[in-house]
Design a protein around this motif. Structure first.
Motif, PDB file in Angstrom:
ATOM      1  N   HIS A   7       9.015  83.447 -55.800  1.00 34.88           N
ATOM      2  CA  HIS A   7       9.377  84.032 -54.507  1.00 34.88           C
ATOM      3  C   HIS A   7      10.774  83.603 -54.080  1.00 34.88           C
ATOM      4  CE1 HIS A   7       8.127  79.966 -53.727  1.00 34.88           C
ATOM      5  NE2 HIS A   7       8.841  80.022 -52.609  1.00 34.88           N
ATOM      6  N   SER A   8      11.286  84.281 -53.093  1.00 34.95           N
ATOM      7  CA  SER A   8      12.514  83.875 -52.419  1.00 34.95           C
ATOM      8  C   SER A   8      12.138  82.866 -51.340  1.00 34.95           C
ATOM      9  CB  SER A   8      13.182  85.098 -51.776  1.00 34.95           C
ATOM     10  OG  SER A   8      14.171  84.691 -50.848  1.00 34.95           O
ATOM     11  N   ALA A  58       4.625  87.407 -58.679  1.00 35.44           N
ATOM     12  CA  ALA A  58       5.951  87.537 -58.087  1.00 35.44           C
ATOM     13  C   ALA A  58       5.855  88.270 -56.758  1.00 35.44           C
ATOM     14  CB  ALA A  58       6.876  88.295 -59.028  1.00 35.44           C
ATOM     15  N   VAL A  59       6.460  87.671 -55.739  1.00 37.26           N
ATOM     16  CA  VAL A  59       6.531  88.304 -54.425  1.00 37.26           C
ATOM     17  C   VAL A  59       7.848  89.074 -54.403  1.00 37.26           C
ATOM     18  CG1 VAL A  59       6.589  87.925 -51.942  1.00 37.26           C
ATOM     19  CG2 VAL A  59       5.159  86.465 -53.397  1.00 37.26           C
ATOM     20  N   LEU A  60       7.751  90.375 -54.614  1.00 34.65           N
ATOM     21  CA  LEU A  60       8.940  91.204 -54.774  1.00 34.65           C
ATOM     22  C   LEU A  60       9.315  91.933 -53.487  1.00 34.65           C
ATOM     23  CD1 LEU A  60       8.299  92.602 -58.357  1.00 34.65           C
ATOM     24  CD2 LEU A  60       9.744  90.687 -57.658  1.00 34.65           C
ATOM     25  N   ASP A  63      14.234  90.402 -50.437  1.00 38.96           N
ATOM     26  CA  ASP A  63      14.864  89.135 -50.779  1.00 38.96           C
ATOM     27  C   ASP A  63      14.395  88.626 -52.145  1.00 38.96           C
ATOM     28  OD1 ASP A  63      16.474  88.780 -48.434  1.00 38.96           O
ATOM     29  OD2 ASP A  63      14.648  88.264 -47.332  1.00 38.96           O
ATOM     30  N   GLY A  64      13.129  88.845 -52.463  1.00 41.51           N
ATOM     31  CA  GLY A  64      12.589  88.404 -53.743  1.00 41.51           C
ATOM     32  C   GLY A  64      13.246  89.087 -54.929  1.00 41.51           C
ATOM     33  N   THR A  65      13.482  90.374 -54.815  1.00 39.63           N
ATOM     34  CA  THR A  65      14.099  91.102 -55.932  1.00 39.63           C
ATOM     35  C   THR A  65      15.558  90.724 -56.114  1.00 39.63           C
ATOM     36  OG1 THR A  65      14.604  93.000 -54.514  1.00 39.63           O
ATOM     37  CG2 THR A  65      12.544  93.078 -55.770  1.00 39.63           C
ATOM     38  N   ARG A  66      16.186  90.206 -55.067  1.00 38.23           N
ATOM     39  CA  ARG A  66      17.591  89.789 -55.141  1.00 38.23           C
ATOM     40  C   ARG A  66      17.760  88.324 -55.546  1.00 38.23           C
ATOM     41  NH1 ARG A  66      19.522  92.645 -49.529  1.00 38.23           N
ATOM     42  NH2 ARG A  66      19.417  94.775 -50.307  1.00 38.23           N
ATOM     43  N   SER A  67      16.661  87.606 -55.576  1.00 41.18           N
ATOM     44  CA  SER A  67      16.712  86.174 -55.860  1.00 41.18           C
ATOM     45  C   SER A  67      16.979  85.902 -57.337  1.00 41.18           C
ATOM     46  CB  SER A  67      15.381  85.526 -55.452  1.00 41.18           C
ATOM     47  OG  SER A  67      15.276  84.234 -55.987  1.00 41.18           O
ATOM     48  N   GLU A  68      17.989  85.099 -57.615  1.00 48.34           N
ATOM     49  CA  GLU A  68      18.263  84.699 -59.002  1.00 48.34           C
ATOM     50  C   GLU A  68      17.110  83.914 -59.581  1.00 48.34           C
ATOM     51  OE1 GLU A  68      22.109  82.985 -59.865  1.00 48.34           O
ATOM     52  OE2 GLU A  68      22.989  84.056 -58.167  1.00 48.34           O
ATOM     53  N   VAL A  70      13.838  84.108 -58.800  1.00 42.02           N
ATOM     54  CA  VAL A  70      12.711  84.986 -59.116  1.00 42.02           C
ATOM     55  C   VAL A  70      12.976  85.725 -60.418  1.00 42.02           C
ATOM     56  CG1 VAL A  70      11.400  87.027 -58.395  1.00 42.02           C
ATOM     57  CG2 VAL A  70      11.939  85.243 -56.726  1.00 42.02           C
ATOM     58  N   ASN A  71      14.162  86.276 -60.562  1.00 41.99           N
ATOM     59  CA  ASN A  71      14.495  87.009 -61.782  1.00 41.99           C
ATOM     60  C   ASN A  71      14.490  86.087 -63.005  1.00 41.99           C
ATOM     61  OD1 ASN A  71      15.138  89.910 -61.103  1.00 41.99           O
ATOM     62  ND2 ASN A  71      16.292  88.839 -59.530  1.00 41.99           N
ATOM     63  N   GLN A  72      14.929  84.866 -62.852  1.00 42.85           N
ATOM     64  CA  GLN A  72      14.906  83.919 -63.967  1.00 42.85           C
ATOM     65  C   GLN A  72      13.468  83.533 -64.313  1.00 42.85           C
ATOM     66  OE1 GLN A  72      17.037  80.300 -63.162  1.00 42.85           O
ATOM     67  NE2 GLN A  72      16.825  79.565 -65.249  1.00 42.85           N
ATOM     68  N   GLU A  73      12.648  83.301 -63.301  1.00 39.59           N
ATOM     69  CA  GLU A  73      11.255  82.918 -63.548  1.00 39.59           C
ATOM     70  C   GLU A  73      10.477  84.038 -64.233  1.00 39.59           C
ATOM     71  OE1 GLU A  73      11.336  80.005 -59.676  1.00 39.59           O
ATOM     72  OE2 GLU A  73      10.136  81.826 -59.577  1.00 39.59           O
ATOM     73  N   LEU A  74      10.755  85.263 -63.866  1.00 45.45           N
ATOM     74  CA  LEU A  74      10.063  86.382 -64.502  1.00 45.45           C
ATOM     75  C   LEU A  74      10.542  86.565 -65.928  1.00 45.45           C
ATOM     76  CD1 LEU A  74       9.925  88.998 -61.634  1.00 45.45           C
ATOM     77  CD2 LEU A  74       8.134  87.463 -62.420  1.00 45.45           C
TER      78      LEU A  74
END
Length: 74
Positions: A7-8, A58-60, A63-68, A70-74
């Motif tokens: 999450h963000s 993932a909480v998308l 803000d979540g979709t823009r989070s570096e 979150v994207n790295q964890e996925l």
């Protein structure tokens, strides 16, 4: 079952509510902010938590979709 919630930090209120719902249903929710330990590299701790989880949720939000993170964890 153990679930890592990606999450963000801007969505913490939502994430903690989600974690509470999961706990009520006997699902152990891991939120990075709750497992931080002094002297441990954040990226290594998160990697370990993801690997030991049965699922990554993932909480998308916007803000979540823009989070570096979150994207790295996925």
């Amino acid at each position: 079952m153990q679930v890592f919630i990606s999450h963000s930090t801007k969505d913490l209120e939502t994430v903690y509510r989600l974690g509470s719902v999961l706990q009520i249903n006997s699902i152990h929710a891991i939120v990075a902010e709750s497992v931080l330990q002094p002297g441990t590299y954040l990226s290594e701790k998160i990697k370990d938590q993801i690997q030991s989880s049965d699922c990554v949720l993932a909480v998308l939000t916007k803000d979540g979709t823009r989070s570096e993170w979150v994207n790295q964890e996925l």
